[in-house]
Design a protein around this motif. Structure first.
Motif, PDB file in Angstrom:
ATOM      1  N   VAL A   1       7.648   5.837  13.619  1.00  0.00           N
ATOM      2  CA  VAL A   1       7.484   6.085  15.057  1.00  0.00           C
ATOM      3  C   VAL A   1       7.301   4.764  15.802  1.00  0.00           C
ATOM      4  CG1 VAL A   1       5.960   7.089  16.802  1.00  0.00           C
ATOM      5  CG2 VAL A   1       6.614   8.420  14.797  1.00  0.00           C
ATOM      6  N   LEU A   2       6.478   3.870  15.256  1.00  0.00           N
ATOM      7  CA  LEU A   2       6.286   2.567  15.886  1.00  0.00           C
ATOM      8  C   LEU A   2       7.602   1.800  15.995  1.00  0.00           C
ATOM      9  CD1 LEU A   2       2.944   1.174  14.380  1.00  0.00           C
ATOM     10  CD2 LEU A   2       3.375   1.870  16.735  1.00  0.00           C
ATOM     11  N   ALA A   3       8.427   1.882  14.942  1.00  0.00           N
ATOM     12  CA  ALA A   3       9.702   1.166  14.952  1.00  0.00           C
ATOM     13  C   ALA A   3      10.662   1.733  15.994  1.00  0.00           C
ATOM     14  CB  ALA A   3      10.345   1.226  13.571  1.00  0.00           C
ATOM     15  N   ALA A   4      10.506   3.012  16.350  1.00  0.00           N
ATOM     16  CA  ALA A   4      11.425   3.660  17.289  1.00  0.00           C
ATOM     17  C   ALA A   4      11.009   3.491  18.745  1.00  0.00           C
ATOM     18  CB  ALA A   4      11.535   5.153  16.957  1.00  0.00           C
ATOM     19  N   ILE A   5       9.788   3.028  19.000  1.00  0.00           N
ATOM     20  CA  ILE A   5       9.327   2.870  20.375  1.00  0.00           C
ATOM     21  C   ILE A   5      10.055   1.702  21.029  1.00  0.00           C
ATOM     22  CG2 ILE A   5       7.338   2.321  21.837  1.00  0.00           C
ATOM     23  CD1 ILE A   5       5.560   3.677  19.810  1.00  0.00           C
TER      24      ILE A   5
ATOM     25  N   PRO B   1       6.720  -3.072  12.019  1.00  0.00           N
ATOM     26  CA  PRO B   1       7.243  -1.839  11.416  1.00  0.00           C
ATOM     27  C   PRO B   1       8.596  -2.006  10.727  1.00  0.00           C
ATOM     28  CG  PRO B   1       6.323  -1.374  13.576  1.00  0.00           C
ATOM     29  CD  PRO B   1       6.335  -2.862  13.428  1.00  0.00           C
ATOM     30  N   PHE B   2       9.472  -2.826  11.305  1.00  0.00           N
ATOM     31  CA  PHE B   2      10.775  -3.056  10.670  1.00  0.00           C
ATOM     32  C   PHE B   2      10.605  -3.781   9.336  1.00  0.00           C
ATOM     33  CE2 PHE B   2      11.574  -2.712  15.217  1.00  0.00           C
ATOM     34  CZ  PHE B   2      12.663  -1.868  15.264  1.00  0.00           C
ATOM     35  N   MET B   3       9.759  -4.789   9.320  1.00  0.00           N
ATOM     36  CA  MET B   3       9.541  -5.527   8.080  1.00  0.00           C
ATOM     37  C   MET B   3       8.880  -4.644   7.029  1.00  0.00           C
ATOM     38  SD  MET B   3       8.564  -9.422   9.255  1.00  0.00           S
ATOM     39  CE  MET B   3       7.082  -9.014  10.183  1.00  0.00           C
ATOM     40  N   ILE B   4       7.975  -3.769   7.452  1.00  0.00           N
ATOM     41  CA  ILE B   4       7.320  -2.867   6.514  1.00  0.00           C
ATOM     42  C   ILE B   4       8.340  -1.923   5.880  1.00  0.00           C
ATOM     43  CG2 ILE B   4       5.684  -0.954   6.308  1.00  0.00           C
ATOM     44  CD1 ILE B   4       3.976  -2.298   8.428  1.00  0.00           C
ATOM     45  N   SER B   5       9.181  -1.318   6.704  1.00  0.00           N
ATOM     46  CA  SER B   5      10.149  -0.338   6.195  1.00  0.00           C
ATOM     47  C   SER B   5      11.090  -0.959   5.170  1.00  0.00           C
ATOM     48  CB  SER B   5      10.952   0.253   7.361  1.00  0.00           C
ATOM     49  OG  SER B   5      10.111   0.963   8.248  1.00  0.00           O
ATOM     50  N   LEU B   6      11.628  -2.140   5.479  1.00  0.00           N
ATOM     51  CA  LEU B   6      12.544  -2.783   4.536  1.00  0.00           C
ATOM     52  C   LEU B   6      11.833  -3.244   3.268  1.00  0.00           C
ATOM     53  CD1 LEU B   6      14.807  -4.908   6.926  1.00  0.00           C
ATOM     54  CD2 LEU B   6      15.372  -2.775   5.749  1.00  0.00           C
ATOM     55  N   SER B   7      10.596  -3.718   3.411  1.00  0.00           N
ATOM     56  CA  SER B   7       9.839  -4.151   2.234  1.00  0.00           C
ATOM     57  C   SER B   7       9.501  -2.967   1.340  1.00  0.00           C
ATOM     58  CB  SER B   7       8.568  -4.879   2.664  1.00  0.00           C
ATOM     59  OG  SER B   7       8.869  -6.036   3.417  1.00  0.00           O
ATOM     60  N   VAL B   8       9.165  -1.830   1.930  1.00  0.00           N
ATOM     61  CA  VAL B   8       8.881  -0.625   1.151  1.00  0.00           C
ATOM     62  C   VAL B   8      10.122  -0.203   0.366  1.00  0.00           C
ATOM     63  CG1 VAL B   8       8.371   1.841   1.306  1.00  0.00           C
ATOM     64  CG2 VAL B   8       7.009   0.205   2.609  1.00  0.00           C
ATOM     65  N   GLU B   9      11.283  -0.227   1.013  1.00  0.00           N
ATOM     66  CA  GLU B   9      12.518   0.140   0.320  1.00  0.00           C
ATOM     67  C   GLU B   9      12.792  -0.798  -0.859  1.00  0.00           C
ATOM     68  OE1 GLU B   9      15.656   0.239   3.136  1.00  0.00           O
ATOM     69  OE2 GLU B   9      14.822   1.904   4.293  1.00  0.00           O
TER      70      GLU B   9
ATOM     71  N   THR C   1       2.954  10.083   3.355  1.00  0.00           N
ATOM     72  CA  THR C   1       3.836  10.672   4.367  1.00  0.00           C
ATOM     73  C   THR C   1       3.349  10.339   5.763  1.00  0.00           C
ATOM     74  OG1 THR C   1       4.381  12.494   2.868  1.00  0.00           O
ATOM     75  CG2 THR C   1       4.839  12.812   5.215  1.00  0.00           C
ATOM     76  N   LEU C   2       2.039  10.437   5.979  1.00  0.00           N
ATOM     77  CA  LEU C   2       1.482  10.168   7.301  1.00  0.00           C
ATOM     78  C   LEU C   2       1.676   8.711   7.708  1.00  0.00           C
ATOM     79  CD1 LEU C   2      -0.178  11.151   9.732  1.00  0.00           C
ATOM     80  CD2 LEU C   2      -2.253  10.536   8.464  1.00  0.00           C
ATOM     81  N   VAL C   3       1.353   7.799   6.813  1.00  0.00           N
ATOM     82  CA  VAL C   3       1.483   6.376   7.145  1.00  0.00           C
ATOM     83  C   VAL C   3       2.948   6.008   7.352  1.00  0.00           C
ATOM     84  CG1 VAL C   3       1.097   4.027   6.325  1.00  0.00           C
ATOM     85  CG2 VAL C   3      -0.645   5.772   5.939  1.00  0.00           C
ATOM     86  N   SER C   4       3.829   6.498   6.501  1.00  0.00           N
ATOM     87  CA  SER C   4       5.252   6.178   6.624  1.00  0.00           C
ATOM     88  C   SER C   4       5.826   6.705   7.930  1.00  0.00           C
ATOM     89  CB  SER C   4       6.032   6.759   5.441  1.00  0.00           C
ATOM     90  OG  SER C   4       5.591   6.197   4.218  1.00  0.00           O
TER      91      SER C   4
ATOM     92  N   TYR D   1       0.831  -1.205   0.000  1.00  0.00           N
ATOM     93  CA  TYR D   1       0.000   0.000   0.000  1.00  0.00           C
ATOM     94  C   TYR D   1       0.870   1.261   0.000  1.00  0.00           C
ATOM     95  CZ  TYR D   1      -2.813   3.809   1.805  1.00  0.00           C
ATOM     96  OH  TYR D   1      -3.405   5.031   1.974  1.00  0.00           O
ATOM     97  N   ILE D   2       1.883   1.289   0.870  1.00  0.00           N
ATOM     98  CA  ILE D   2       2.721   2.484   0.972  1.00  0.00           C
ATOM     99  C   ILE D   2       3.505   2.722  -0.309  1.00  0.00           C
ATOM    100  CG2 ILE D   2       4.686   3.511   2.194  1.00  0.00           C
ATOM    101  CD1 ILE D   2       3.740   2.029   4.700  1.00  0.00           C
ATOM    102  N   ALA D   3       4.062   1.654  -0.885  1.00  0.00           N
ATOM    103  CA  ALA D   3       4.936   1.811  -2.049  1.00  0.00           C
ATOM    104  C   ALA D   3       4.181   2.022  -3.344  1.00  0.00           C
ATOM    105  CB  ALA D   3       5.851   0.586  -2.171  1.00  0.00           C
ATOM    106  N   GLU D   4       2.979   1.433  -3.479  1.00  0.00           N
ATOM    107  CA  GLU D   4       2.314   1.410  -4.778  1.00  0.00           C
ATOM    108  C   GLU D   4       0.979   2.153  -4.824  1.00  0.00           C
ATOM    109  OE1 GLU D   4       3.933   0.278  -7.305  1.00  0.00           O
ATOM    110  OE2 GLU D   4       5.580  -0.436  -6.032  1.00  0.00           O
TER     111      GLU D   4
END
Length: 309
Positions: A123-127, A174-182, A115-118, A104-107
């Motif tokens: 933030v979730l990954a940093a908690i 959140p970590f898996m989402i960030s790497l998958s988006v990249e 921007t809001l979702v990312s 969803y974020i990437a496509e």
């Protein structure tokens, strides 16, 4: 004049080549240092585990269900089963959500929504994990104990394997989402345009082209999630219940290998055999993670050769 210019150019070239050789040697040394450090850790853990292995066979320690350090009984099977339970449930809950959210974020997401979702994912990954554990004690534990477990015909206090798995899924997603988006965003636009140009829909393009091309990167993201779950300590220690027995259901209390070390690390470490047993748990964690990562590396290389674009 020309000779002087050539001499200065040659000196600059020699200096650049020297720096290049030194940099190459330094990087090579750093790589060998990492290998040596890993080997040193494994050998140190193995040496400290020898007192336990001299008293119990490896098969006996891994298959016994009795854990009572005061009676010199060290059965790791309940903690092994609990670790497998937590890891499997967490990845089953977190992986599909992570992949769908990344798509969803990437496509699909654009502008402010993206921007809001990312930013929310970041933030979730940093908690810190301990914050998730505290919130879970207030919210998730009563919900599981009072509503979810009774709804499926199980009695539970709320502490247990399912609660840990649910919270850990939130922690690692959140970590898996960030790497998958990249991985998805790094794909060239020509892949999308070529697929759409032959009449494929956007979802068909994502499913048949983009996910295949980004497969190795997404696979690496899932591996990162697995590593974090398998070695997680603070959340399981707070929510799993700390009971060393074979779990009868996903809602039962239990133990994982990392929490076994945390719960018995204190005064029992003064007992040589108990200390050796807990260090052996650390050795098991290191070996299992290494074997999994090594196997995953081979699988990833095969995927890269098969799905190259």
């Amino acid at each position: 004049m020309a000779g002087s210019t050539e001499s200065r150019s040659q000196r600059r070239l020699d200096r650049r080549l020297l720096i290049e050789r030194l940099s190459s040697r330094w990087l090579q040394g750093a790589g060998y240092f990492a290998i040596a450090l890993f080997a040193l850790i494994v050998l140190a853990l193995l040496y400290q585990s020898l007192p336990l292995l001299s008293e119990y066979s490896l098969v006996q320690a891994l298959t016994s269900s009795n854990w009572d350090p005061a009676q010199n009984e060290f059965g790791f099977l309940p903690a092994i089963v609990g670790t497998i339970y937590v890891t499997a449930l967490t990845m089953a809950m977190g992986t599909p959500i992570a992949i769908l959210a990344a798509i969803y974020i990437a496509e699909y997401a654009e502008g402010r929504a993206k921007t809001l979702v990312s930013s929310f994912i970041d933030v979730l990954a940093a908690i810190p994990s301990v914050i998730f554990g505290l919130v879970a004690l207030i919210v998730v534990v009563p919900f599981v104990g009072d509503y979810l477990a009774p709804a499926v015909g199980s009695s539970a206090t709320g502490l247990g394997i399912f609660t840990v798995s649910l919270v850990m899924a939130i922690v690692v997603t959140p970590f898996m989402i960030s790497l998958s988006v990249e991985s998805l965003e790094a794909l060239p636009d020509e892949l999308r345009e070529s697929s759409l140009g032959v009449g494929a829909t956007k979802w068909e393009t994502i499913r048949s082209v983009l996910l295949r091309a980004a497969g190795p990167g997404i696979f690496s993201a899932v591996l990162l999630g697995f590593g974090r779950v398998f070695g997680a300590t603070i959340v399981p220690a707070m929510l799993i219940g700390g009971q060393t027995h074979l779990p009868s259901s996903p809602f039962a209390t239990g133990q994982t290998l990392p929490t076994l070390i945390v719960n018995d690390f204190g005064e029992l470490m003064s007992l040589p055999l108990t200390q050796s047993a807990l260090i052996f748990v650390g050795l098991m964690l290191v070996v299992v993670v290494w074997l999994f990562n090594f196997t995953a590396m081979l699988v990833r290389r095969r995927l890269q050769r098969r799905w190259q674009y």
